[in-house]
Design a protein around this motif. Sequence first.
Motif, PDB file in Angstrom:
ATOM      1  N   MET A  39      23.288  13.019   3.665  1.00 52.04           N
ATOM      2  CA  MET A  39      23.755  12.441   2.395  1.00 52.04           C
ATOM      3  C   MET A  39      23.353  10.966   2.487  1.00 52.04           C
ATOM      4  SD  MET A  39      25.319  15.039   0.972  1.00 52.04           S
ATOM      5  CE  MET A  39      26.578  14.539  -0.188  1.00 52.04           C
ATOM      6  N   ALA A  40      22.189  10.645   1.978  1.00 49.95           N
ATOM      7  CA  ALA A  40      21.513   9.416   2.394  1.00 49.95           C
ATOM      8  C   ALA A  40      21.281   8.441   1.234  1.00 49.95           C
ATOM      9  CB  ALA A  40      20.196   9.813   3.049  1.00 49.95           C
ATOM     10  N   THR A  41      20.308   7.561   1.415  1.00 50.01           N
ATOM     11  CA  THR A  41      20.012   6.510   0.434  1.00 50.01           C
ATOM     12  C   THR A  41      18.532   6.557   0.056  1.00 50.01           C
ATOM     13  OG1 THR A  41      19.324   4.843   2.033  1.00 50.01           O
ATOM     14  CG2 THR A  41      21.697   5.028   1.615  1.00 50.01           C
ATOM     15  N   HIS A  50      13.299   7.846   0.476  1.00 47.93           N
ATOM     16  CA  HIS A  50      12.072   7.816  -0.340  1.00 47.93           C
ATOM     17  C   HIS A  50      11.047   6.884   0.324  1.00 47.93           C
ATOM     18  CE1 HIS A  50      10.092   6.963  -4.528  1.00 47.93           C
ATOM     19  NE2 HIS A  50       9.449   7.898  -3.873  1.00 47.93           N
ATOM     20  N   GLY A  51      11.547   5.759   0.798  1.00 47.78           N
ATOM     21  CA  GLY A  51      10.661   4.836   1.515  1.00 47.78           C
ATOM     22  C   GLY A  51      10.035   5.487   2.738  1.00 47.78           C
ATOM     23  N   ALA A  52      10.841   6.290   3.442  1.00 40.36           N
ATOM     24  CA  ALA A  52      10.330   6.959   4.648  1.00 40.36           C
ATOM     25  C   ALA A  52       9.220   7.951   4.297  1.00 40.36           C
ATOM     26  CB  ALA A  52      11.479   7.674   5.364  1.00 40.36           C
ATOM     27  N   ILE A  53       9.369   8.639   3.173  1.00 38.25           N
ATOM     28  CA  ILE A  53       8.310   9.570   2.736  1.00 38.25           C
ATOM     29  C   ILE A  53       7.005   8.814   2.509  1.00 38.25           C
ATOM     30  CG2 ILE A  53       7.545  10.869   0.683  1.00 38.25           C
ATOM     31  CD1 ILE A  53      10.303  12.140   0.536  1.00 38.25           C
ATOM     32  N   ILE A  54       7.110   7.695   1.824  1.00 41.02           N
ATOM     33  CA  ILE A  54       5.895   6.930   1.502  1.00 41.02           C
ATOM     34  C   ILE A  54       5.270   6.335   2.764  1.00 41.02           C
ATOM     35  CG2 ILE A  54       5.075   4.854   0.298  1.00 41.02           C
ATOM     36  CD1 ILE A  54       7.160   5.543  -1.903  1.00 41.02           C
ATOM     37  N   GLU A  55       6.105   5.835   3.646  1.00 38.87           N
ATOM     38  CA  GLU A  55       5.587   5.151   4.835  1.00 38.87           C
ATOM     39  C   GLU A  55       5.064   6.124   5.899  1.00 38.87           C
ATOM     40  OE1 GLU A  55       5.210   2.003   5.415  1.00 38.87           O
ATOM     41  OE2 GLU A  55       6.506   0.947   4.001  1.00 38.87           O
ATOM     42  N   ASP A  56       5.752   7.243   6.053  1.00 38.02           N
ATOM     43  CA  ASP A  56       5.523   8.065   7.251  1.00 38.02           C
ATOM     44  C   ASP A  56       4.794   9.379   7.000  1.00 38.02           C
ATOM     45  OD1 ASP A  56       6.988   6.085   8.493  1.00 38.02           O
ATOM     46  OD2 ASP A  56       8.874   7.186   8.406  1.00 38.02           O
ATOM     47  N   TYR A  57       4.578   9.746   5.745  1.00 34.81           N
ATOM     48  CA  TYR A  57       3.968  11.048   5.441  1.00 34.81           C
ATOM     49  C   TYR A  57       2.573  10.866   4.835  1.00 34.81           C
ATOM     50  CZ  TYR A  57       8.171  13.472   6.781  1.00 34.81           C
ATOM     51  OH  TYR A  57       9.204  13.969   7.534  1.00 34.81           O
ATOM     52  N   GLY A 117      15.264   0.294  -4.655  1.00 35.16           N
ATOM     53  CA  GLY A 117      15.394   0.887  -3.319  1.00 35.16           C
ATOM     54  C   GLY A 117      14.131   0.754  -2.491  1.00 35.16           C
ATOM     55  N   LEU A 118      12.980   0.814  -3.142  1.00 32.80           N
ATOM     56  CA  LEU A 118      11.725   0.635  -2.393  1.00 32.80           C
ATOM     57  C   LEU A 118      11.396  -0.842  -2.198  1.00 32.80           C
ATOM     58  CD1 LEU A 118       9.357   3.430  -3.726  1.00 32.80           C
ATOM     59  CD2 LEU A 118      10.923   3.454  -1.787  1.00 32.80           C
ATOM     60  N   ALA A 119      11.820  -1.677  -3.149  1.00 28.31           N
ATOM     61  CA  ALA A 119      11.590  -3.119  -2.983  1.00 28.31           C
ATOM     62  C   ALA A 119      12.291  -3.622  -1.727  1.00 28.31           C
ATOM     63  CB  ALA A 119      12.084  -3.871  -4.222  1.00 28.31           C
ATOM     64  N   TYR A 151       5.900  -3.396  -2.655  1.00 23.69           N
ATOM     65  CA  TYR A 151       5.757  -4.007  -3.966  1.00 23.69           C
ATOM     66  C   TYR A 151       6.106  -2.924  -4.981  1.00 23.69           C
ATOM     67  CZ  TYR A 151       3.364  -7.804  -1.597  1.00 23.69           C
ATOM     68  OH  TYR A 151       3.061  -8.849  -0.764  1.00 23.69           O
ATOM     69  N   SER A 152       7.245  -3.061  -5.631  1.00 21.95           N
ATOM     70  CA  SER A 152       7.785  -1.978  -6.431  1.00 21.95           C
ATOM     71  C   SER A 152       7.908  -2.411  -7.892  1.00 21.95           C
ATOM     72  CB  SER A 152       9.157  -1.581  -5.856  1.00 21.95           C
ATOM     73  OG  SER A 152       9.559  -0.334  -6.320  1.00 21.95           O
ATOM     74  N   TYR A 153       7.274  -1.634  -8.770  1.00 22.54           N
ATOM     75  CA  TYR A 153       7.221  -1.963 -10.192  1.00 22.54           C
ATOM     76  C   TYR A 153       7.815  -0.819 -11.004  1.00 22.54           C
ATOM     77  CZ  TYR A 153       3.665  -5.000  -8.144  1.00 22.54           C
ATOM     78  OH  TYR A 153       3.008  -5.893  -7.345  1.00 22.54           O
TER      79      TYR A 153
END
Lengths: 104, 101, 57
Positions: free
Chosen positions: A85-87, A91-98, B24-26, B31-33
């Motif tokens: 049950m996360a934050t 989503h950031g991890a998907i973009i960075e790590d996948y 959340g990505l910023a 760079y989040s738009y």
Amino acid sequence: MAKSLGIFVTSPRNMRHVMGVTKAAKAKGCKVKVFFSWKGTELTKTPEFPELCNIADDVSICADSYKKVGFDPADIPEGLTDKEMATQAQHGAIIEDYDCYMTL
Amino acid sequence: MSNKVCFMLVHPDYTLDGFRSCLGLAVENMYSYAVALNNELPALDDYNKENIDWIRDMEGEVYSNVPANCEKEGFEPLTIEELGQKLRDMDVIVPYGMMPE
Amino acid sequence: MKILNVYRTAPTADVKKLVEIVSEGREADAFDLNVDAPDYDALVDKVLGADQTICWW
């Protein structure tokens, strides 16, 4: 080497696609992470959700979204643990790590 | 190098949460738009105004092709053609939520 | 740059315009999810082979 695939789910209408893509990717040896946000968290109540948690390597949801769409955060969906049950960092991890990214 | 991500928000029920997700990505150093397309926002409360301010503070931006959003909330105006050109420069493109009925 | 455009519903005029601009001068492929029984195996092959996937609404 098999690639990895991250799926960001924000629509409550795409569970069949989430299941179909995840099964196909796992059959090819891919590592799959799925993160549900906003109204996508309504899909935690579908009968397929626990199966998805078994098939995919990593499933998590935005706890804040889950609460905002009207669910009780203490009612953890079947297949998930408290830790998942996360934050939005997931989503950031998907973009960075996948390797590959999809929005459903 | 930090990823460039663009959230496209077309549904009134999803736009405000899209800003939250964009923020959340910023805070993850991307760079989040965000772009509010074809939907006029209601008057924003302090929470949503703060989310937008934070996106800008983190070197992101909020755009709209709806003049009322730009006039009322100070969003940067953007046409569909300009958005298309901007998307060419993005690492990740997020068509958020769903199309309105 | 190889782009994959995935359509979750029938593309609107705006989506068609954005796809045209984003894909211009690039290798672009498409996949329609808006069918009764999508070939997910073929879709995943395309996703794995693309540099960028855009899943339009």
